[in-house]
Design a protein around this motif. Structure first.
Motif, PDB file in Angstrom:
ATOM      1  N   LYS A   1       0.816  -1.218   0.000  1.00 20.90           N
ATOM      2  CA  LYS A   1       0.000   0.000   0.000  1.00 20.90           C
ATOM      3  C   LYS A   1       0.847   1.266   0.000  1.00 20.90           C
ATOM      4  O   LYS A   1       0.331   2.365  -0.155  1.00 20.90           O
ATOM      5  CB  LYS A   1      -0.929   0.022   1.218  1.00 20.90           C
ATOM      6  CG  LYS A   1      -2.065  -0.966   1.136  1.00 20.90           C
ATOM      7  CD  LYS A   1      -2.962  -0.841   2.368  1.00 20.90           C
ATOM      8  CE  LYS A   1      -4.168  -1.741   2.258  1.00 20.90           C
ATOM      9  NZ  LYS A   1      -5.042  -1.638   3.445  1.00 20.90           N
ATOM     10  N   GLY A   2       2.149   1.107   0.232  1.00 17.60           N
ATOM     11  CA  GLY A   2       3.039   2.256   0.280  1.00 17.60           C
ATOM     12  C   GLY A   2       3.034   2.971   1.618  1.00 17.60           C
ATOM     13  O   GLY A   2       3.511   4.094   1.726  1.00 17.60           O
ATOM     14  N   PHE A   3       2.505   2.318   2.659  1.00 21.09           N
ATOM     15  CA  PHE A   3       2.427   2.933   3.980  1.00 21.09           C
ATOM     16  C   PHE A   3       3.719   2.813   4.772  1.00 21.09           C
ATOM     17  O   PHE A   3       3.987   3.639   5.650  1.00 21.09           O
ATOM     18  CB  PHE A   3       1.290   2.325   4.797  1.00 21.09           C
ATOM     19  CG  PHE A   3      -0.088   2.661   4.298  1.00 21.09           C
ATOM     20  CD1 PHE A   3      -0.302   3.594   3.285  1.00 21.09           C
ATOM     21  CD2 PHE A   3      -1.197   2.046   4.834  1.00 21.09           C
ATOM     22  CE1 PHE A   3      -1.576   3.890   2.842  1.00 21.09           C
ATOM     23  CE2 PHE A   3      -2.477   2.336   4.404  1.00 21.09           C
ATOM     24  CZ  PHE A   3      -2.668   3.261   3.403  1.00 21.09           C
ATOM     25  N   ILE A   4       4.479   1.745   4.502  1.00 21.89           N
ATOM     26  CA  ILE A   4       5.760   1.567   5.189  1.00 21.89           C
ATOM     27  C   ILE A   4       6.812   1.168   4.159  1.00 21.89           C
ATOM     28  O   ILE A   4       6.497   0.736   3.054  1.00 21.89           O
ATOM     29  CB  ILE A   4       5.704   0.508   6.314  1.00 21.89           C
ATOM     30  CG1 ILE A   4       5.453  -0.901   5.748  1.00 21.89           C
ATOM     31  CG2 ILE A   4       4.677   0.885   7.372  1.00 21.89           C
ATOM     32  CD1 ILE A   4       5.607  -2.013   6.778  1.00 21.89           C
ATOM     33  N   ARG A   5       8.072   1.331   4.571  1.00 23.13           N
ATOM     34  CA  ARG A   5       9.182   0.846   3.750  1.00 23.13           C
ATOM     35  C   ARG A   5      10.071  -0.007   4.640  1.00 23.13           C
ATOM     36  O   ARG A   5      10.144   0.198   5.850  1.00 23.13           O
ATOM     37  CB  ARG A   5       9.957   1.994   3.116  1.00 23.13           C
ATOM     38  CG  ARG A   5      10.729   2.849   4.073  1.00 23.13           C
ATOM     39  CD  ARG A   5      11.534   3.942   3.351  1.00 23.13           C
ATOM     40  NE  ARG A   5      12.309   4.710   4.271  1.00 23.13           N
ATOM     41  CZ  ARG A   5      11.841   5.650   5.093  1.00 23.13           C
ATOM     42  NH1 ARG A   5      10.567   5.943   5.075  1.00 23.13           N
ATOM     43  NH2 ARG A   5      12.641   6.293   5.911  1.00 23.13           N
TER      44      ARG A   5
END
Length: 126
Positions: A40-44
């Motif tokens: 989702k692109g919320f964390i890396r």
């Protein structure tokens, strides 16, 4: 579980200023919730290190907001305290749909802090 990870990352980054690892989250490298948050692109992820992305800041902040509003509601209105209040707040926050947190915030008079003295992130109603 994904919301819990977001909350931990938000608190670690905003309040404790500490680096978070998968082992700190008690997550395995192939944890489905971690994979979902990355997708989702919320964390890396960088090896074992995990951090919120700018895209993840909003959902993480709102998750913290719901949790702390739940704590405030359960303390101020229902008169729960201690471990009982904390456990109920953890369960209750996951059931707060969009808009319900705003209604609770308004009902409580837009509290600035949870019962533990930690800031409640502002919502649109504030």
């Amino acid at each position: 579980m994904a919301e819990d990870y977001l909350e931990t990352l938000w608190v670690s980054g905003h309040e404790k200023k500490e680096r978070v690892t998968l082992s700190f989250l008690k997550a395995s490298p192939d944890d489905p919730a971690i994979a979902e948050l990355v997708a989702k692109g919320f964390i890396r992820r960088d090896g074992d290190a995990v951090a919120l992305t700018p895209m993840g800041e909003g959902p993480a902040s709102m998750s913290i907001r719901r949790h702390r509003l739940a704590e405030r509601l359960l303390t101020d209105v229902v008169a729960l305290e201690g471990t009982e209040m904390n456990e109920a707040a953890c369960q209750f926050e996951h059931h707060l749909q969009a808009g319900v947190d705003e209604a609770i915030c308004t009902l409580l008079g837009h509290p600035r802090e949870c019962p533990h003295g930690k800031p409640i992130p502002e919502g649109e109603c504030c």
